[in-house]
Scaffold this active site. Sequence first.
Site, short mmCIF file in Angstrom:
data_model
loop_
_atom_site.label_atom_id
_atom_site.label_comp_id
_atom_site.label_asym_id
_atom_site.label_seq_id
_atom_site.Cartn_x
_atom_site.Cartn_y
_atom_site.Cartn_z
N LYS A 13 0.80 -1.21 0.00
CA LYS A 13 0.00 0.00 0.00
C LYS A 13 0.84 1.27 0.00
CE LYS A 13 -1.31 -0.51 4.85
NZ LYS A 13 0.00 -0.12 5.37
N ARG A 88 -6.64 2.62 11.14
CA ARG A 88 -6.29 1.22 11.29
C ARG A 88 -7.26 0.49 12.20
NH1 ARG A 88 -0.72 1.32 9.73
NH2 ARG A 88 0.21 -0.75 9.71
N ARG A 122 11.95 -7.73 2.78
CA ARG A 122 11.84 -6.27 2.72
C ARG A 122 13.00 -5.58 3.44
NH1 ARG A 122 6.37 -2.86 3.65
NH2 ARG A 122 6.60 -3.11 5.89
N ARG A 152 13.62 -3.74 9.11
CA ARG A 152 12.88 -3.19 10.25
C ARG A 152 12.64 -4.29 11.26
NH1 ARG A 152 7.87 -0.38 7.32
NH2 ARG A 152 6.82 -1.37 9.07
N ARG A 163 1.49 -8.72 13.17
CA ARG A 163 0.90 -7.59 12.47
C ARG A 163 -0.27 -8.03 11.58
NH1 ARG A 163 5.99 -5.33 9.69
NH2 ARG A 163 4.67 -3.75 8.77
P1 ADP Z 1 2.78 -1.63 7.51
O1 ADP Z 1 1.62 -1.06 6.79
O2 ADP Z 1 3.77 -2.27 6.62
O3 ADP Z 1 2.38 -2.46 8.68
P2 ADP Z 1 3.40 0.96 8.61
O4 ADP Z 1 4.66 1.61 8.24
O5 ADP Z 1 2.12 1.47 8.06
O6 ADP Z 1 3.63 -0.55 8.21
O7 ADP Z 1 3.24 0.91 10.20
C1 ADP Z 1 4.25 0.43 11.03
C2 ADP Z 1 3.77 0.41 12.47
O8 ADP Z 1 3.48 1.74 12.91
C3 ADP Z 1 2.49 -0.36 12.73
O9 ADP Z 1 2.71 -1.75 12.86
C4 ADP Z 1 2.00 0.29 14.02
O10 ADP Z 1 2.72 -0.18 15.14
C5 ADP Z 1 2.36 1.75 13.81
N1 ADP Z 1 1.24 2.47 13.19
C6 ADP Z 1 1.19 2.99 11.93
N2 ADP Z 1 0.01 3.56 11.66
C7 ADP Z 1 -0.74 3.40 12.79
C8 ADP Z 1 -2.07 3.74 13.16
N3 ADP Z 1 -2.91 4.37 12.31
N4 ADP Z 1 -2.49 3.42 14.41
C9 ADP Z 1 -1.69 2.80 15.28
N5 ADP Z 1 -0.43 2.42 15.00
C10 ADP Z 1 0.06 2.72 13.77
#
Ligand code: ADP
Length: 206
Positions: A13, A88, A122, A152, A163
Amino acid sequence: MNLIMLGAPGSGKGTMAKLIAKDFALPHISTGDIFRENIKNQTEIGKQAKAIIDRGELVPDEITIKIVENRLKEDDCKDGFILDGFPRNLTQAKALENFAKIDRVILLDVPNEEIERRMSGRRTCKDCGEIYNTETYDKTTCAKCGGELYQREDDKLETVRNRLEVYERQTAPLINFYQDKIFRAEGKDTPQETYEPVKIELSLVK
Ligand code: ADP
Ligand code: ZN
């Protein structure tokens, strides 16, 4: 045009959000990037978020919602934006309704097995955040900025599984919440192929 990019972690995404941002001149707002930036700069938010993110769990809603609400007030968002990684869960989605009207939600559909495979390869640039995959890129430095690539903490297999579970339980219900706005894109071999129908759909939104 106000957009949300929805999809499991590792569905691609972020990559699609960037393509949309570029073609439609929208700011790309990734909450994951914002948190990683805060961790790098050791801000108060970064300190609170680090351990949570490393476990693959969600940062508390109060923190996340405030960040997005403030970000959307900035000038570059007045003609639209694409949100990537937010909302989320339902609490975040309902809060968002109080400060933005969403036009379309792009759902990126990729099977879990494919996601686990991709995530283990990744790599992320520690300087600019660009994402690579060891299957298609075998260097250890970033092609854009020369920064060092790293895996990461939350891209390790155990955390990836966590996740995905968090996604199923908390984020997937948003598909129903946004049912009238969803455009479903099926993950194809390349980002460009996956993006093609999305681009056509979005060019029809005024
Ligand atoms: P991905 O979509 O690959 O899981 P992201 O970079 O979007 O990775 O997010 C990494 C982490 O950041 C998530 O696993 C979460 O811990 C935190 N995070 C990101 N966006 C949110 C959100 N909207 N609410 C809560 N935690 C978030
Ligand atoms: Zn880089």
